[in-house]
Design a protein around this motif. Sequence first.
Motif, PDB file in Angstrom:
ATOM      1  N   HIS A 165      -6.825 -14.644   4.101  1.00 25.28           N
ATOM      2  CA  HIS A 165      -6.538 -13.254   4.458  1.00 25.28           C
ATOM      3  C   HIS A 165      -6.243 -13.514   6.019  1.00 25.28           C
ATOM      4  CE1 HIS A 165      -6.362  -8.845   4.190  1.00 25.28           C
ATOM      5  NE2 HIS A 165      -6.246  -9.101   3.000  1.00 25.28           N
ATOM      6  N   TRP A 178      -6.222 -12.472   9.529  1.00 29.52           N
ATOM      7  CA  TRP A 178      -7.206 -11.884  10.356  1.00 29.52           C
ATOM      8  C   TRP A 178      -6.786 -11.015  12.145  1.00 29.52           C
ATOM      9  CZ3 TRP A 178     -10.981  -9.338   7.875  1.00 29.52           C
ATOM     10  CH2 TRP A 178     -11.840  -8.659   8.020  1.00 29.52           C
ATOM     11  N   GLU A 206      -4.498  -4.644  -4.324  1.00 35.48           N
ATOM     12  CA  GLU A 206      -5.094  -2.857  -3.578  1.00 35.48           C
ATOM     13  C   GLU A 206      -5.491  -1.881  -4.229  1.00 35.48           C
ATOM     14  OE1 GLU A 206      -5.427  -2.738  -0.702  1.00 35.48           O
ATOM     15  OE2 GLU A 206      -4.370  -3.885   0.533  1.00 35.48           O
ATOM     16  N   HIS A 261       0.682 -13.639   3.400  1.00 37.34           N
ATOM     17  CA  HIS A 261      -0.271 -14.107   2.494  1.00 37.34           C
ATOM     18  C   HIS A 261       1.046 -14.491   1.236  1.00 37.34           C
ATOM     19  CE1 HIS A 261      -3.787 -11.413   2.926  1.00 37.34           C
ATOM     20  NE2 HIS A 261      -3.328 -12.095   3.934  1.00 37.34           N
ATOM     21  N   HIS A 282      -0.285  -8.734   2.436  1.00 35.14           N
ATOM     22  CA  HIS A 282       0.338  -9.545   1.460  1.00 35.14           C
ATOM     23  C   HIS A 282       1.468 -10.283   1.403  1.00 35.14           C
ATOM     24  CE1 HIS A 282      -3.408  -6.701  -0.811  1.00 35.14           C
ATOM     25  NE2 HIS A 282      -3.478  -7.088   0.272  1.00 35.14           N
ATOM     26  N   LEU A 340       0.773  -1.605   0.367  1.00 36.51           N
ATOM     27  CA  LEU A 340       0.364   0.042   0.241  1.00 36.51           C
ATOM     28  C   LEU A 340       0.190   1.718  -0.415  1.00 36.51           C
ATOM     29  CD1 LEU A 340      -2.733  -1.124   2.520  1.00 36.51           C
ATOM     30  CD2 LEU A 340      -3.399  -0.270  -0.085  1.00 36.51           C
ATOM     31  N   HIS A 393       4.197  -2.726   3.543  1.00 36.09           N
ATOM     32  CA  HIS A 393       2.855  -3.921   3.123  1.00 36.09           C
ATOM     33  C   HIS A 393       2.169  -3.750   4.903  1.00 36.09           C
ATOM     34  CE1 HIS A 393       3.462  -6.707   0.677  1.00 36.09           C
ATOM     35  NE2 HIS A 393       5.404  -6.251   0.016  1.00 36.09           N
ATOM     36  N   ALA A 394       1.297  -2.620   4.485  1.00 35.41           N
ATOM     37  CA  ALA A 394      -0.089  -2.876   5.914  1.00 35.41           C
ATOM     38  C   ALA A 394      -1.294  -4.169   5.382  1.00 35.41           C
ATOM     39  CB  ALA A 394      -0.398  -0.924   5.926  1.00 35.41           C
ATOM     40  N   CYS A 395      -1.522  -4.637   4.865  1.00 36.27           N
ATOM     41  CA  CYS A 395      -2.148  -4.910   4.643  1.00 36.27           C
ATOM     42  C   CYS A 395      -2.062  -6.736   4.823  1.00 36.27           C
ATOM     43  CB  CYS A 395      -3.323  -4.860   3.413  1.00 36.27           C
ATOM     44  SG  CYS A 395      -4.785  -5.448   3.490  1.00 36.27           S
TER      45      CYS A 395
END
Length: 311
Positions: A164, A166, A138, A108, A105, A82, A101-103
């Motif tokens: 994903h 969580w 994104e 992942h 991935h 992001l 890489h704030a989400c």
Amino acid sequence: MPPTVPLLDLPFLAELTAFRRDIHAHPELAFDEKRTAELVARELERHGVEVHRGIAGTGVVGVVRAGTSSRMIGLRADMDALPLVEMNEFPHHSRHPGKMHACGHDGHTAMLLAAAKHLATHRDFDGTVYLVFQPAEEGGGGAREMMKDGLFERFPMEAIFGAHNWPGLAVGQFALCAGPAFASSNEFKVTIRGKGAHAAMPQNGIDPIPAACQMVLAFQNILTRNKHPLDTGVISVTKIHAGEATNVVPDDCVVEGTVRTFSDEVLDLIERRLRTIAESTCAAFEAQCEFEFERQYPPTVNHVPETDFIR
């Protein structure tokens, strides 16, 4: 309480941890995941996995076959970061200012690489597994672009599965949902064109700010008075920009936000009503209206048989 689950005991756990931290330190934005994609491809090849590069630009697909069955499934992860500034100070923090890489991935990508290594090492299944490393989750529509580039024609699959991370779930715990699981993502922008004036003489202008205020309040009536109470929808105004000085009525005001729904029917209703309210409110204030609505991502709808199978 969920049972205590030990950390994954894999012979290559330290190696995977180092890999994740490496790509976390070198985040790349949508369709620019060149370094990440090449690292993934090399790791797959190192473990004897057939590799296909350059799908939708930076997408990578690995192929693992075993036995004689003609059945085929896919496993999928995303690779992009992001456009955010990382505030963490651990050793593997982002080396690229404004990218992070704030989400999750990076996690992942490492998870799918772990699956690839396990499948390639054991091959205790019968059929073909396609390992899909997707770019541009994104906001770039990377999955759509991979499909446009012939993903499912080149690698036909009975089903494709993804996960994903969580935060908040206990280690070893999974959350599953059949049917709509994640809402669609859409954005709107309303530009209200008024007429600037001195704030002490507002009668000489057309003030766009009161129009914006009325508009924002009216938008919420769509959810409570137009949408069926059992349907799900969210309208969030997240930006209002106007003016540069406290003693000047501005020429323009821009209102922006997001809409989330689980169905296209509700989304159609919300988009239509947003436009009507925006245009009618501007007309009532003798201002001009420019309305924009962008449908970015459809809802994620999990098929029931595949969800039951995973469960």
